[in-house]
Design an enzyme around this catalytic site. Structure first.
Site, PDB file in Angstrom:
ATOM      1  N   LYS A   1       0.831  -1.215   0.000  1.00 23.03           N
ATOM      2  CA  LYS A   1       0.000   0.000   0.000  1.00 23.03           C
ATOM      3  C   LYS A   1       0.863   1.261   0.000  1.00 23.03           C
ATOM      4  O   LYS A   1       0.624   2.193  -0.768  1.00 23.03           O
ATOM      5  CB  LYS A   1      -0.934   0.018   1.215  1.00 23.03           C
ATOM      6  CG  LYS A   1      -1.890  -1.151   1.296  1.00 23.03           C
ATOM      7  CD  LYS A   1      -2.867  -0.993   2.442  1.00 23.03           C
ATOM      8  CE  LYS A   1      -2.187  -0.910   3.791  1.00 23.03           C
ATOM      9  NZ  LYS A   1      -1.447  -2.146   4.141  1.00 23.03           N
TER      10      LYS A   1
ATOM     11  N   ARG B   1     -11.062   0.231   8.876  1.00 19.94           N
ATOM     12  CA  ARG B   1     -10.628  -1.114   9.236  1.00 19.94           C
ATOM     13  C   ARG B   1     -11.793  -2.038   9.592  1.00 19.94           C
ATOM     14  O   ARG B   1     -11.612  -3.248   9.684  1.00 19.94           O
ATOM     15  CB  ARG B   1      -9.656  -1.068  10.424  1.00 19.94           C
ATOM     16  CG  ARG B   1      -8.341  -0.362  10.133  1.00 19.94           C
ATOM     17  CD  ARG B   1      -7.451  -0.387  11.351  1.00 19.94           C
ATOM     18  NE  ARG B   1      -6.235   0.376  11.151  1.00 19.94           N
ATOM     19  CZ  ARG B   1      -5.108  -0.105  10.638  1.00 19.94           C
ATOM     20  NH1 ARG B   1      -5.055  -1.374  10.275  1.00 19.94           N
ATOM     21  NH2 ARG B   1      -4.037   0.651  10.501  1.00 19.94           N
TER      22      ARG B   1
ATOM     23  N   ARG C   1      12.208  -6.860   6.231  1.00 21.73           N
ATOM     24  CA  ARG C   1      12.103  -5.403   6.122  1.00 21.73           C
ATOM     25  C   ARG C   1      13.144  -4.695   6.989  1.00 21.73           C
ATOM     26  O   ARG C   1      13.453  -5.118   8.092  1.00 21.73           O
ATOM     27  CB  ARG C   1      10.696  -4.954   6.529  1.00 21.73           C
ATOM     28  CG  ARG C   1      10.428  -3.485   6.266  1.00 21.73           C
ATOM     29  CD  ARG C   1       8.953  -3.174   6.254  1.00 21.73           C
ATOM     30  NE  ARG C   1       8.279  -3.560   7.491  1.00 21.73           N
ATOM     31  CZ  ARG C   1       6.970  -3.370   7.692  1.00 21.73           C
ATOM     32  NH1 ARG C   1       6.229  -2.839   6.731  1.00 21.73           N
ATOM     33  NH2 ARG C   1       6.415  -3.718   8.837  1.00 21.73           N
TER      34      ARG C   1
ATOM     35  N   ARG D   1      12.994  -3.623  12.868  1.00 18.46           N
ATOM     36  CA  ARG D   1      12.144  -3.340  14.018  1.00 18.46           C
ATOM     37  C   ARG D   1      11.763  -4.636  14.721  1.00 18.46           C
ATOM     38  O   ARG D   1      11.601  -5.677  14.071  1.00 18.46           O
ATOM     39  CB  ARG D   1      10.878  -2.607  13.572  1.00 18.46           C
ATOM     40  CG  ARG D   1      11.160  -1.274  12.903  1.00 18.46           C
ATOM     41  CD  ARG D   1       9.886  -0.531  12.577  1.00 18.46           C
ATOM     42  NE  ARG D   1       8.912  -1.348  11.850  1.00 18.46           N
ATOM     43  CZ  ARG D   1       7.825  -0.853  11.293  1.00 18.46           C
ATOM     44  NH1 ARG D   1       7.564   0.429  11.365  1.00 18.46           N
ATOM     45  NH2 ARG D   1       6.981  -1.644  10.637  1.00 18.46           N
TER      46      ARG D   1
ATOM     47  N   ARG E   1       0.092 -10.345  12.893  1.00 25.09           N
ATOM     48  CA  ARG E   1      -0.434  -9.171  12.180  1.00 25.09           C
ATOM     49  C   ARG E   1      -1.327  -9.594  11.019  1.00 25.09           C
ATOM     50  O   ARG E   1      -2.365  -8.977  10.759  1.00 25.09           O
ATOM     51  CB  ARG E   1       0.715  -8.295  11.675  1.00 25.09           C
ATOM     52  CG  ARG E   1       1.490  -7.588  12.788  1.00 25.09           C
ATOM     53  CD  ARG E   1       2.705  -6.872  12.240  1.00 25.09           C
ATOM     54  NE  ARG E   1       2.328  -5.730  11.426  1.00 25.09           N
ATOM     55  CZ  ARG E   1       3.188  -5.057  10.649  1.00 25.09           C
ATOM     56  NH1 ARG E   1       4.451  -5.430  10.582  1.00 25.09           N
ATOM     57  NH2 ARG E   1       2.782  -4.018   9.956  1.00 25.09           N
TER      58      ARG E   1
END
Length: 216
Positions: free
Chosen positions: A17, A92, A131, A164, A175
């Site tokens: 996104k 959401r 990531r 992270r 998630r």
């Protein structure tokens, strides 16, 4: 000329996104609206909505949908949204989608298209666990799909890249689970309205071509 300019981007974490929002913003005069950014801005400016949200957050409570929708409505009313916007991270839930529909009507705007980026879970997990983020400017990289030119160094600002804690495999799986539980009803909601555009491609250039074709 972009004809369908008022957009919602939907997709699991790692679906792209942010990547494709940035690409559209480079080519078209659109506004990227993130509820996280709006929330921080309302709190920084000490608005009535910001104070209400800040008080709840300090108590460890979730910010109610009505407050978040009020912030989104205030943002949509700003003149820079006249040329088009990309909503990212909202709605959401179906309740939020209904509140957004009311906010759009009250601000005299309409929703043109909801773009769903549908990516296989295996690829999402690869992207999320590989990531890297820049400590200095926040730029995002991926060891597998979008590596920096120099390992551990940001291409844009030279800052240090790090992973992270929430990019672990266990966290990534959770998630995805939360996304599917919360967001599938929203996807179904927009599918029924006829506004849903589902993109199943994973090749970046092909996705860009599809967005250009489908939104013009």
């Amino acid at each position: 000329m972009l004809k369908q300019k008022n957009l919602i981007f939907v997709g699991a974490p790692g679906a792209g996104k942010g990547t494709f929002s940035a690409w559209l913003l480079e080519h078209y005069d659109l506004v990227h609206i993130s509820t996280g950014d709006i929330l921080r801005d309302e709190i920084r400016r000490d608005t009535e909505l910001g104070r209400a949200a800040s008080g709840l957050m300090k108590e460890g409570k979730l910010v109610p949908d009505e407050i978040v929708a009020g912030m989104v409505k205030a943002r949509l009313a700003q003149p820079d949204c006249d040329k088009g916007f990309i909503l990212d991270g909202f709605p959401r839930t179906v309740h939020q989608a209904e509140l957004l529909e009311a906010a759009l009507a009250e601000t005299g705007r309409k929703l043109d298209r909801v773009v769903l980026f549908q990516v296989p879970d295996e690829m999402l997990l690869q992207r999320l666990t590989a990531r890297l983020s820049c400590r200095k400017c926040g730029e995002i990289y991926n060891r597998l799909f979008l590596p920096p030119r120099q390992e551990g160094v940001c291409d844009k600002c030279g800052g240090e890249l790090f992973q992270r804690p929430d990019d672990s495999l266990e966290t990534a799986k959770n998630r995805l689970r939360v996304f599917y539980e919360q967001t599938q009803p929203v996807i179904d909601y927009y599918a029924r309205s006829g506004k849903l555009l589902t993109i199943t491609e994973t090749d970046r250039e092909r996705i860009q071509q599809l967005l250009n074709r489908e939104l013009n």
